[in-house]
Design an enzyme around this catalytic site. Sequence first.
Site, short mmCIF file in Angstrom:
data_model
loop_
_atom_site.label_atom_id
_atom_site.label_comp_id
_atom_site.label_asym_id
_atom_site.label_seq_id
_atom_site.Cartn_x
_atom_site.Cartn_y
_atom_site.Cartn_z
N LYS A 175 11.29 -9.19 1.45
CA LYS A 175 10.28 -9.95 0.70
C LYS A 175 9.09 -8.99 0.57
CE LYS A 175 6.35 -12.42 0.43
NZ LYS A 175 6.05 -11.73 -0.84
N CYS A 181 -3.35 1.55 6.66
CA CYS A 181 -3.60 0.92 7.96
C CYS A 181 -4.10 1.95 8.95
CB CYS A 181 -2.33 0.25 8.46
SG CYS A 181 -0.92 1.37 8.50
N GLU A 233 3.58 -4.85 12.36
CA GLU A 233 2.71 -3.70 12.10
C GLU A 233 1.53 -4.22 11.31
OE1 GLU A 233 3.08 -0.76 13.19
OE2 GLU A 233 5.19 -0.46 13.60
N LEU A 234 0.39 -4.42 11.98
CA LEU A 234 -0.72 -5.12 11.32
C LEU A 234 -1.88 -4.17 11.03
CD1 LEU A 234 -0.39 -8.36 13.48
CD2 LEU A 234 0.81 -7.72 11.38
N GLY A 277 1.67 -5.81 7.51
CA GLY A 277 0.68 -6.50 6.68
C GLY A 277 -0.52 -6.90 7.50
N SER A 278 -1.19 -7.95 7.06
CA SER A 278 -2.45 -8.35 7.67
C SER A 278 -2.22 -9.14 8.96
CB SER A 278 -3.23 -9.21 6.68
OG SER A 278 -2.46 -10.37 6.39
N ASN A 298 0.81 -1.24 0.00
CA ASN A 298 0.00 0.00 0.00
C ASN A 298 0.84 1.29 0.00
OD1 ASN A 298 0.68 -0.51 2.68
ND2 ASN A 298 -1.23 0.30 3.49
N GLU A 345 -11.63 -4.80 9.59
CA GLU A 345 -10.98 -3.67 8.92
C GLU A 345 -11.59 -3.54 7.51
OE1 GLU A 345 -6.82 -4.33 7.95
OE2 GLU A 345 -6.43 -2.18 7.95
N ALA A 403 5.55 -7.35 -1.24
CA ALA A 403 4.28 -7.92 -1.73
C ALA A 403 4.44 -8.31 -3.20
CB ALA A 403 3.17 -6.89 -1.55
P1 NAP Z 1 -0.81 -9.24 3.51
O1 NAP Z 1 -1.61 -10.13 2.65
O2 NAP Z 1 -0.57 -9.66 4.90
O3 NAP Z 1 0.58 -9.00 2.74
C1 NAP Z 1 1.64 -8.27 3.32
C2 NAP Z 1 2.93 -9.03 3.07
O4 NAP Z 1 2.90 -10.27 3.76
C3 NAP Z 1 3.17 -9.38 1.60
O5 NAP Z 1 4.53 -9.33 1.33
C4 NAP Z 1 2.65 -10.81 1.53
O6 NAP Z 1 3.21 -11.52 0.46
C5 NAP Z 1 3.10 -11.36 2.86
N1 NAP Z 1 2.32 -12.48 3.34
C6 NAP Z 1 1.01 -12.71 3.18
N2 NAP Z 1 0.65 -13.84 3.83
C7 NAP Z 1 1.76 -14.32 4.42
C8 NAP Z 1 2.04 -15.46 5.22
N3 NAP Z 1 1.09 -16.33 5.55
N4 NAP Z 1 3.30 -15.66 5.64
C9 NAP Z 1 4.28 -14.79 5.31
N5 NAP Z 1 4.08 -13.69 4.56
C10 NAP Z 1 2.83 -13.44 4.12
O7 NAP Z 1 -1.40 -7.79 3.62
P2 NAP Z 1 -2.22 -7.01 2.53
O8 NAP Z 1 -3.63 -7.42 2.68
O9 NAP Z 1 -1.59 -7.11 1.20
O10 NAP Z 1 -1.97 -5.52 3.07
C11 NAP Z 1 -2.92 -4.85 3.78
C12 NAP Z 1 -2.84 -5.12 5.27
O11 NAP Z 1 -1.62 -4.56 5.77
C13 NAP Z 1 -3.95 -4.40 6.00
O12 NAP Z 1 -4.43 -5.19 7.06
C14 NAP Z 1 -3.26 -3.16 6.54
O13 NAP Z 1 -3.90 -2.55 7.61
C15 NAP Z 1 -1.92 -3.72 6.88
N6 NAP Z 1 -0.94 -2.65 6.99
C16 NAP Z 1 -0.46 -2.32 8.23
C17 NAP Z 1 0.42 -1.26 8.40
C18 NAP Z 1 0.96 -0.88 9.74
O14 NAP Z 1 1.90 -0.08 9.80
N7 NAP Z 1 0.44 -1.36 10.85
C19 NAP Z 1 0.82 -0.54 7.27
C20 NAP Z 1 0.31 -0.89 6.02
C21 NAP Z 1 -0.57 -1.96 5.91
P3 NAP Z 1 2.37 -11.78 -0.90
O15 NAP Z 1 2.11 -10.47 -1.50
O16 NAP Z 1 3.31 -12.61 -1.70
O17 NAP Z 1 1.13 -12.49 -0.49
#
Ligand code: NAP
Length: 470
Positions: A157, A265, A231-232, A209-210, A134, A362, A159
Amino acid sequence: MPIATTNPATGQVLKTYEAMPEEEIDAAIERADLAFRQLHGTTVEQRGRWLTAAADLLEAERDATARLMTTEMGKTYAAARAEVTKCATACRFYAANAAAFLADEPADAPAVKATRAFVRYQPIGPVLAVMPWNFPLWQVMRFAAPALMAGNTGLLKHASNVPQTALLLEDLFRRAGFPEGAFTTLLVGSEAVDRILSDPRVRAATLTGSERAGRSIAQIAGRELKKTVLELGGSDPFVVMPSADLDRAAEVATTARCQNNGQSCIAAKRFIVHTDVFDAFAERFAANMSALRVGDPMDDDTDVGPLASEGGRDEIHAQVRDAVDRGATVLCGGEPPAGPGWYYPPTVVTDLTPQMRMWREEVFGPVAGLYRVSSYDEAIEVANGTSFGLGSNAWTRDPDEQERFATDLDAGNVFVNGMTTSFPELPFGGVKNSGYGRELSALGMREFCNTKTVWVGEGAASAGAGAHAE
Ligand code: NAP
């Protein structure tokens, strides 16, 4: 998930990549480990010069980098340019402040029966960074700038939908002067994370991430006894009290919900409004949201571009449909437009109940939930009534209420009469299911340092805690 650049404004796949084979991953980890040893012999001033060079490159190449980000994940070109500038600012901040953040901290020697005692901050080694799409430059930079300045090395690593931005980052640090292997992009899917984090040379991991990905990485790190920063997600409250400046609150609410096409986020997601001003705020807010221009993210007149993926757009529409089917009211938006691109209109939904997905989950797109409350206590109850605790916002001109919100909101930050944002000078992170650990400020730099206690007894040289190479 395929590793590919797909333009969200058109749905067109522009470039695909094969995932790195295991031998290449292992070789990259080896290089990161060697580079860590090499950084051991450098001074903080030297690393500061490299990071300053990275800032210069970012600024010189701002427009091309911004165009790439817009093409890969759909943020507006204006927002992308601002993101590049913010990254350069963070590089300069850490280049200027790292020496102070890493300086030895003298302790009270007589109290601990020493001739001399102090705390020294030292880097720990290669750190794995798993990052989201994002803010494809900023999320990485806020880890990389302090980590590299401390003398750690980074394995990214990123996205799978932003591979070109990921490669650009590796190239940036190399051109800035950091040694080969100091910062490496691994083009891999999430299934490779277990192997990487299990490698004994990799000392820690940070994930933005998530919640799902956070749980997965925390499990691996737990098994391997490695430090993590997570940071989720967030479902930040934006509370509006009767004394608030309603025009300003409604204006900022619109930006706070829709910046980055609603995919932040720390976007405000739940608007909790005191009943005395509910109707007046709702009218202003819905009018502002409806007035936003949705369209081509490269167009300077566009306020809201497409969502980053078709799945992401389908998900927020399913959340809105679920609320409507259970009795919620849509004040504006609510229907995706026909045609190419993964667009979704700014949407305001009210009359929400705990049975609805929007109440609990969310919402990662330009969709606001509007809640009516009748007292301060009820506002706090609704605001804190979520599994998340990332950011929070409170709008009130009453000084007593400002103090109470600062204490009572259960979140990693409280912004009063303003929207949540991040600054290199301030710690950033969450509580509850929004994760743990902090990024930015001195705290972010020290997350990946060994906080080493040094105690020296009689017979030591008389010099105080001084400069050291790392
Ligand atoms: P996501 O699916 O969790 O992806 C984020 C990263 O994690 C990507 O590099 C993804 O790789 C990897 N990933 C996904 N599943 C994984 C697993 N089981 N094991 C290891 N790595 C894994 O997140 P998203 O949905 O793309 O991004 C949005 C989320 O991020 C939202 O919940 C948002 O609130 C959160 N976020 C939090 C912050 C913060 O600072 N707290 C900032 C920005 C975003 P792939 O792309 O290869 O799947």
